[in-house]
Design a protein around this motif. Sequence first.
Motif, short mmCIF file in Angstrom:
data_model
loop_
_atom_site.label_atom_id
_atom_site.label_comp_id
_atom_site.label_asym_id
_atom_site.label_seq_id
_atom_site.Cartn_x
_atom_site.Cartn_y
_atom_site.Cartn_z
N ILE A 261 0.83 -1.21 0.00
CA ILE A 261 0.00 0.00 0.00
C ILE A 261 0.87 1.25 0.00
N GLU A 262 1.92 1.26 0.80
CA GLU A 262 2.82 2.42 0.81
C GLU A 262 3.51 2.61 -0.54
N ALA A 263 3.88 1.50 -1.20
CA ALA A 263 4.53 1.59 -2.51
C ALA A 263 3.57 2.14 -3.56
N VAL A 264 2.32 1.70 -3.49
CA VAL A 264 1.30 2.19 -4.43
C VAL A 264 1.06 3.68 -4.19
N ARG A 265 0.94 4.06 -2.94
CA ARG A 265 0.72 5.49 -2.63
C ARG A 265 1.91 6.34 -3.06
N ALA A 266 3.10 5.77 -2.98
CA ALA A 266 4.30 6.52 -3.39
C ALA A 266 4.26 6.87 -4.87
N GLN A 267 3.49 6.08 -5.63
CA GLN A 267 3.34 6.37 -7.06
C GLN A 267 2.10 7.22 -7.35
N GLY A 268 1.45 7.71 -6.28
CA GLY A 268 0.28 8.56 -6.46
C GLY A 268 -0.95 7.80 -6.92
N PRO A 356 9.57 -7.81 -0.37
CA PRO A 356 9.87 -6.45 -0.81
C PRO A 356 9.87 -5.45 0.33
N THR A 357 10.57 -4.36 0.13
CA THR A 357 10.45 -3.19 0.99
C THR A 357 9.60 -2.17 0.24
N THR A 358 9.18 -1.15 0.96
CA THR A 358 8.42 -0.10 0.29
C THR A 358 9.22 0.50 -0.86
N GLU A 359 10.51 0.69 -0.64
CA GLU A 359 11.36 1.31 -1.67
C GLU A 359 11.56 0.37 -2.86
N SER A 360 11.85 -0.90 -2.60
CA SER A 360 12.11 -1.82 -3.71
C SER A 360 10.85 -2.08 -4.53
N LEU A 361 9.70 -2.19 -3.87
CA LEU A 361 8.47 -2.42 -4.61
C LEU A 361 8.04 -1.17 -5.37
N SER A 362 8.25 -0.02 -4.76
CA SER A 362 7.91 1.23 -5.44
C SER A 362 8.73 1.40 -6.72
#
Length: 424
Positions: A261-268, A356-362
């Motif tokens: 969810i954090e990775a998806v949000r990081a992409q807006g 994954p981490t938030t950074e790697s998945l993002s």
Amino acid sequence: MRVLLSTYGSRGDVEPLVGLAARLRGLGAEVRMCAPPDEEFVALLTGAGVPHTPVGPPMVSMVRPSSPADTSRRVSELAALFDTVSAAAEGCDGLLATGLAHFASRSVAEKLGIPYVYATFCPYLLPSPHHAPPSAALLPGRSLPPEVTGNRALWDLNAQSYNALHGEALNAHRASIGLPPVNDVRDFIFTDHPWLATDPTLGPWQETPDLDVVRTGVWILPDERPLPAALVTFLDAGTPPVYVGFGSMRLVSEDIARVAIEAVRAQGRRALVGRGWANLALIDDSDDCFVIGEVNQQALFPQVAAVVHHGGAGTTTTAARAGAPQVVVPQAGDQSYWAGRVAGLGIGAAHDGPVPTTESLSAVLQTALTPATRVRATAVAAKIRTDGTTVAATRLIDALSRKRPPVSAVNRNGRKQPRIGADT
């Protein structure tokens, strides 16, 4: 004509077989099916009108063997499904198996003297000089000899591993039902004439003189179910979301829902989370996220910005058919193969490793969300064939109608019999 379809595995093993069952019935065959007793599988089979014989414990409760001893016990349990499968096969003209059903199903066909086919949903699993084995070629705890680097040598070690891990348990059961021992377990499982049910674009097979593979195309069960009203409301409320789901994978990392969810949000982007067997949940009450249970992915995936998933053959194919960019986070088995295919075809990206981490998945999600990836995914979607069940069903009925003897079986006189589905 009566056909028994037999499988023991996750939804990725069950649903394609239901698709084949539906097509066989459409061509006039009577079909029975052996499958695990999980509620979702029972509902799937009931909805398709396919008679179901439950076999083994529910797949959702299964734990991956952690040692050679555990593996041997699992093989004994799977081979012991012989009685149930044998009862279901009574009066059938042939038997087709997938997943882990081979330990019991091939022995049943041999005992009853009926034709047998083993089908697989990933070319990566079949022995070939063109690729290495899908996992460690040796027994757990043994290191790979440094001089062994060629694919053929690795497959030889892989065959030795099959014999060491499965041979004793399998042959003990075969002896108890009056069948001769198996010298090569891997060949027993796949036969020398396996059927490969993959799309030729997504999962191509390179011919080899070592194995006579029948390529049918992917087996798809059409899904006409409407999407739930609440899900439609969420889809209509904003831009296309990113779908995140890990299907039948139970043992994903604990915080994978938060990370995703954090990775998806990081992409807006908005997030649509599939619960799956891992029971993923939302991390807050924000209206940019929505959680769903089992739904019609064939209807859903054309409406999402991307699909983040584990890399099962079924999910990969459904996303590819929809033209949806993908991010594959492989967890086990053949999923690393499908991750590689998605990345290689340019229809998405592969995450390096299962956690994954938030950074790697993002980072990989950013690649999947580029316009170029969407264009490529749309182009590949147009190439995906949907006639695999018709090809397989027609071929199976034709072979059985000619009453061909069992695949790679040895008759009572000790002579090898012709193979079902072989070209004549």
